[in-house]
Motif scaffolding. Structure first.
Motif, short mmCIF file in Angstrom:
data_model
loop_
_atom_site.label_atom_id
_atom_site.label_comp_id
_atom_site.label_asym_id
_atom_site.label_seq_id
_atom_site.Cartn_x
_atom_site.Cartn_y
_atom_site.Cartn_z
N THR A 186 -3.90 46.16 108.45
CA THR A 186 -4.96 45.58 107.62
C THR A 186 -5.38 46.54 106.53
N GLY A 187 -5.54 47.82 106.87
CA GLY A 187 -5.94 48.80 105.89
C GLY A 187 -4.95 48.95 104.75
N ALA A 188 -3.65 48.91 105.10
CA ALA A 188 -2.62 49.04 104.06
C ALA A 188 -2.63 47.86 103.11
N ALA A 229 -19.88 52.76 95.11
CA ALA A 229 -19.10 51.57 95.43
C ALA A 229 -18.68 51.57 96.91
N ILE A 230 -18.33 52.75 97.43
CA ILE A 230 -17.98 52.85 98.85
C ILE A 230 -19.18 52.50 99.72
N LEU A 231 -20.34 53.06 99.40
CA LEU A 231 -21.55 52.79 100.19
C LEU A 231 -21.96 51.32 100.10
N ILE A 265 -21.98 48.96 103.44
CA ILE A 265 -23.17 48.38 104.06
C ILE A 265 -23.11 46.86 104.03
N THR A 266 -22.48 46.30 102.99
CA THR A 266 -22.36 44.84 102.93
C THR A 266 -21.40 44.33 104.00
N LEU A 267 -20.26 45.00 104.14
CA LEU A 267 -19.31 44.61 105.18
C LEU A 267 -19.89 44.86 106.56
N GLY A 268 -20.55 46.01 106.74
CA GLY A 268 -21.14 46.32 108.04
C GLY A 268 -22.20 45.31 108.44
N THR A 269 -23.03 44.89 107.48
CA THR A 269 -24.04 43.88 107.78
C THR A 269 -23.40 42.53 108.09
N THR A 270 -22.32 42.19 107.38
CA THR A 270 -21.60 40.96 107.68
C THR A 270 -21.09 40.95 109.12
N ILE A 271 -20.50 42.07 109.53
CA ILE A 271 -20.00 42.16 110.91
C ILE A 271 -21.16 42.11 111.90
N ALA A 272 -22.27 42.78 111.55
CA ALA A 272 -23.44 42.78 112.44
C ALA A 272 -24.00 41.37 112.63
N LEU A 273 -24.01 40.58 111.56
CA LEU A 273 -24.46 39.19 111.68
C LEU A 273 -23.49 38.38 112.53
N GLY A 308 -10.30 51.16 100.87
CA GLY A 308 -9.92 51.68 102.18
C GLY A 308 -11.08 52.25 102.98
N LEU A 309 -11.92 53.05 102.32
CA LEU A 309 -13.00 53.72 103.05
C LEU A 309 -14.10 52.77 103.50
N LYS A 310 -14.23 51.62 102.82
CA LYS A 310 -15.30 50.70 103.22
C LYS A 310 -15.13 50.24 104.66
N ASN A 311 -13.88 50.10 105.11
CA ASN A 311 -13.63 49.65 106.48
C ASN A 311 -14.00 50.72 107.49
#
Length: 383
Positions: free
Chosen positions: A11-13, A175-177, A181-189, A322-325
């Motif tokens: 997925t990361g690649a 941009a990384i942060l 946080i947007t992806l992390g909040t999506t997963i948290a929801l 890559g780092l956002k994940n």
């Protein structure tokens, strides 16, 4: 665990390389729309997959989630072999309006002076020496089997060094942060809406996937907003500056979806905390509206990252995607322990709300400081 690690590597690649390919084959004024189609379609297909899987798993068992995923991955691999052209190749330099324009094998376009032309090509290029290379056939453009690149270890280390250097940019860090946080909040929801809807509102397990139905129209809305309208806004602002495009103009597109996402977190948290008082529509609308901000964030930040580090846009883009994940794991992993610790949903989600708003507010100084950073880098490169 080993299987999940392998899945993460794959997925990361793909997540890192695909936006780079889009950046490679598009012009600046087209990227917003193409990134919009890419991220919007990705979330649209994922939504349809999630909705159907809830019924499939309820009828056939959880293993069919992975069987269907395997089938789709195999189908995608076949499409990639026959439809995805190779974008990494040497391009001939072109003379335009007295300047030499060259795009290297990584898709980085530079405008060269006579001195820079001599340094790169050994001679000052003229119009007669530049031109288009021979027309490539469709099969040649696919080029499924490539020889090993010259000096592969040096190339790999250079790519890693460029990715590390891109972290000196305030825009890349932000941009990384923001994406994390947007992806992390999506997963948290997503970790909690299933239990909230079944335990708090009496939904069946098979029907839980229907909470994602709203993402289908929202995906098209995000594509239009960040892709089409975002490009129009950038062109309008560039014309106001006498034709000069400023990468930071892309950040203006994020103002409205950031407000929508922040309100969505509040609506979701308040509803989840007291299901007896509120309707399940609070969960549905909170989740759906946050997805609008999530998709716009992905579209805009990838577009922004491809321009914010002008000399090495490819490494900067790969670094952000890559780092956002990795960074987002902290936000999503910490939610469940916080729910158990505080004994409610409101406090943990309000903590995420505060972090989310704080990070996006940092975009304001980035808007003003990153041009100064780019100017400083440009002066250093000329020395």
């Amino acid at each position: 665990m080993a299987a999940r690690i392998c899945q993460g590597l794959a997925t990361g690649a793909t997540e890192s390389v695909l936006p780079l390919i889009i950046s490679d084959i598009s012009f600046i004024d087209q990227r917003g729309l193409l990134f919009g189609i890419y991220w919007g379609t990705q979330n649209l297909i994922g939504t349809v997959f999630t909705i159907t899987m809830s019924y499939l798993v309820a009828d056939r068992g959880w293993r069919w989630f992975y069987w269907l995923l395997t089938i789709l991955c195999a189908f995608g691999t076949v499409l990639m072999i026959f439809l995805l052209p190779e974008t990494r190749y040497n391009r001939s330099p072109l003379a335009l309006d007295g300047q030499i324009i060259h795009t290297d094998e990584f898709g980085v376009t530079t405008v060269l002076s006579d001195e820079e032309s001599r340094d790169r090509f050994g001679t000052t290029m003229t119009v007669e020496q530049t031109g288009y290379g021979p027309q490539r056939t469709y099969l040649q453009s696919l080029n499924p089997i490539n020889p090993v690149a010259p000096h592969p270890v040096k190339l790999m280390l250079g790519a890693l060094a460029n990715m590390a250097a891109s972290l000196s940019s305030p825009a890349v860090i932000w941009a990384i942060l923001a994406t994390s946080i947007t992806l992390g909040t999506t997963i948290a929801l997503s970790l909690t809406y299933g239990s909230i809807l079944t335990e708090g509102f009496g939904w069946s397990q098979a029907d839980v996937g229907l909470v994602n139905c709203g993402i289908i129209p929202i995906s098209f809305a995000a594509m239009f907003f960040a892709g089409y309208l975002g490009d129009k806004l950038n062109l309008f602002l560039a014309k106001r500056r006498g034709g000069e495009h400023k990468p930071e103009h892309s950040l203006i597109t994020l103002i409205f979806p950031t407000i929508v996402s922040a309100l969505a977190i509040v609506v979701y948290a308040v509803t989840a905390n007291n299901p007896a008082r509120y309707s399940s529509w609070g969960i549905i609308m909170g989740w759906t509206l946050f997805q609008f901000g999530f998709i716009v964030c992905l579209i805009t930040t990838t577009h922004f990252a491809a321009e914010a580090y002008p000399h090495k846009p490819g490494p900067a883009l790969v670094t952000v995607v890559g780092l956002k994940n990795i960074v987002s794991f902290g936000a999503s992993f910490g939610l469940v322990p916080m729910v158990h610790r505080f004994g409610n949903y409101l406090t943990p989600y309000m903590i995420l709300f505060g972090i989310f708003c704080g990070i996006y507010l940092l975009g304001i100084p980035v808007y003003f400081l990153n041009p100064k950073w780019r100017a400083a880098i440009a002066r250093r490169e000329k020395r």
